[in-house]
Design a protein around this motif. Structure first.
Motif, mmCIF file in Angstrom:
data_model
loop_
_atom_site.group_PDB
_atom_site.id
_atom_site.type_symbol
_atom_site.label_atom_id
_atom_site.label_comp_id
_atom_site.label_asym_id
_atom_site.label_seq_id
_atom_site.Cartn_x
_atom_site.Cartn_y
_atom_site.Cartn_z
ATOM 1 N N UNK A 186 0.848 -1.186 0.000
ATOM 2 C CA UNK A 186 0.000 0.000 0.000
ATOM 3 C C UNK A 186 0.889 1.244 0.000
ATOM 4 N N UNK A 187 0.718 2.080 -1.013
ATOM 5 C CA UNK A 187 1.628 3.186 -1.285
ATOM 6 C C UNK A 187 1.852 4.136 -0.111
ATOM 7 N N UNK A 192 5.777 5.353 -1.566
ATOM 8 C CA UNK A 192 5.760 5.358 -3.030
ATOM 9 C C UNK A 192 4.510 6.086 -3.521
ATOM 10 N N UNK A 193 4.507 6.410 -4.829
ATOM 11 C CA UNK A 193 3.363 7.141 -5.380
ATOM 12 C C UNK A 193 2.752 6.473 -6.603
ATOM 13 N N UNK A 194 3.504 5.611 -7.284
ATOM 14 C CA UNK A 194 3.009 4.970 -8.501
ATOM 15 C C UNK A 194 2.400 3.602 -8.185
ATOM 16 N N UNK A 195 1.250 3.329 -8.783
ATOM 17 C CA UNK A 195 0.523 2.097 -8.479
ATOM 18 C C UNK A 195 1.331 0.849 -8.793
ATOM 19 N N UNK A 273 -12.193 1.934 -1.705
ATOM 20 C CA UNK A 273 -12.409 2.488 -0.366
ATOM 21 C C UNK A 273 -13.897 2.635 -0.097
ATOM 22 N N UNK A 274 -14.309 2.282 1.117
ATOM 23 C CA UNK A 274 -15.713 2.392 1.514
ATOM 24 C C UNK A 274 -15.806 3.035 2.891
ATOM 25 N N UNK A 275 -16.834 3.856 3.082
ATOM 26 C CA UNK A 275 -17.071 4.514 4.369
ATOM 27 C C UNK A 275 -18.053 3.671 5.182
ATOM 28 N N UNK A 276 -17.627 3.231 6.359
ATOM 29 C CA UNK A 276 -18.470 2.430 7.248
ATOM 30 C C UNK A 276 -18.449 3.073 8.631
ATOM 31 N N UNK A 350 -3.730 2.470 -3.197
ATOM 32 C CA UNK A 350 -3.826 3.799 -2.590
ATOM 33 C C UNK A 350 -4.482 3.776 -1.207
ATOM 34 N N UNK A 351 -4.852 2.584 -0.733
ATOM 35 C CA UNK A 351 -5.369 2.471 0.626
ATOM 36 C C UNK A 351 -4.221 2.439 1.625
#
Length: 390
Positions: A186-187, A192-195, A273-276, A350-351
């Protein structure tokens, strides 16, 4: 009268002359054909014995030949058989190339004439993604999992395996966790910044397995995890390396109820990503691989787990997705080894690990609810004297 009886008793005989050019040519051709068949059979046998994966020719031959294949060939020649044969279920429809010629083309080239994606998936980035099929229809489940794409690999991604790590286990584990693509990371946590650089040999998806099992242990459910490094290129062939580990664990641990191969997806942050309850969680994909006899049971288990997650953590799951045999790599995902095996993808590059930790603990609670259902079913069956399915 006697003369006629003698004529009936006469024997006829023929003389075969192998001195002719045609006869010699026929014999030599037959011998060469037998020799070629023996050589091909030997090569295929060696591939199978040495553990060649589904991408090997031997693997594809075995993978292609099935009851469906036989039924397809019979139905082409026997109209009455085609009319009386039972219709395939939706999940099993068209699982193999139709026709002998198409099947042979698939065996040697991986191309299925009935599915253009097997060709386009090699040439057009992103086309192979469409090969996923959603098993749990829902308006929220509109984005399939994403395949990994690699640019220039950073130094810490050298395919040379690190030192083998002993399994982390408890007494009579019920849940087994492993990670075929264990360096998926996970970046934000590795700077890191690139997937295509979201891979690390220390901070990676293995943490999810540890958090999940720790949560289960706190609730009284024993589990185990293997953290062997399977980093391998070509990337999809890592399943050939994790397979022996899974086989060994399944032979030694007879109490297992669930087997998770935990990965990380490669989608963008808004998808993964999900909001819970006001907090960000890493979204979950449940993945089922086609091309194996355990497929129906694998799909049933994943669907039940997805159902529990819907109730307990609304919106966290992205649904149950299957990938048929015609994807560009081995789509069994080792799930043919056990009917209670599911591949889980948690979050994306990106998580953050904090978001992954929340999701891992949520999966643990979902797992505990599923195991309780199994335990209650077994208890009721014992009371009623009904044998339980394992």
């Amino acid at each position: 009268m006697k003369h006629n009886e003698e004529r009936k008793r006469r024997f006829r005989y023929y003389t075969l002359n192998f001195s002719g050019h045609k006869a010699r040519t026929t014999i030599v051709t037959m011998m060469l054909a037998v020799a070629a068949f023996a050589v091909i059979t030997g090569i295929l046998s060696v591939q199978l014995i040495t553990g060649g994966g589904q991408k090997s020719i031997a693997g594809r031959i075995l993978h292609s030949i099935s009851g469906h294949s036989l039924g397809t060939m019979l139905s082409q020649e026997l109209p009455m058989y085609a009319a009386s044969a039972p219709a395939a279920k939706a999940a099993e429809a068209s699982p193999y190339p139709k026709g002998i010629a198409s099947m042979l083309l698939y065996v040697f080239t991986d191309l299925d004439t009935s599915n253009p994606l097997t060709l386009l998936g090699y040439q057009i980035p992103g086309m192979a993604v469409a090969d996923f099929k959603l098993l749990t229809p829902d308006p929220e489940y509109d984005t399939p999992p994403t395949d990994h794409e690699f640019g220039e690999l950073p130094p810490n991604l050298n395919p040379k395996p690190r030192e083998k790590v002993d399994p982390v286990k408890s007494d009579k584990p019920q849940v087994y966790v492993y990670h075929t693509h264990n360096r998926e990371s996970f970046l934000p946590d590795i700077g890191k910044t690139l997937a295509d650089q979201a891979y690390d040999d220390k901070k990676n998806i293995e943490q999810a397995g540890k958090w999940l099992l720790a949560e289960l242990e706190n609730g009284g459910t024993p589990g185990m995890q293997t953290t062997t490094d399977y980093w391998q290129f070509p990337y999809p062939e890592a399943y050939d390396f994790s397979r022996p580990t899974v086989e060994k664990v399944l032979q030694e641990q007879k109490e297992l109820k669930l087997i998770y191969d935990i990965h990380r997806d490669s989608g963008e942050r808004d998808v993964t990503t999900r909001k819970v309850n006001g907090e960000d969680y890493a979204a979950v994909y449940w993945i089922i691989g086609g091309g194996n006899p355990s497929y129906p049971k694998n799909a049933e288990v994943a669907t039940k787990l997805d159902g529990y997650m819907k109730k307990m953590y609304p919106g966290l799951s992205r649904g149950v997705w299957s990938r048929p045999y015609n994807a560009n790599f081995d789509t069994r995902y080792n799930q043919d080894l056990n009917p209670n095996m599911v591949l889980i993808e948690i979050g994306g590059p990106f998580n953050t690990l904090a978001e992954v930790e929340r999701t891992s603990k949520a999966i643990a609670k979902v797992t505990a609810a599923y195991l309780k259902e199994l335990q209650d079913a077994e208890s009721n069956a014992k009371v009623q004297g009904v044998p339980t399915e394992k």
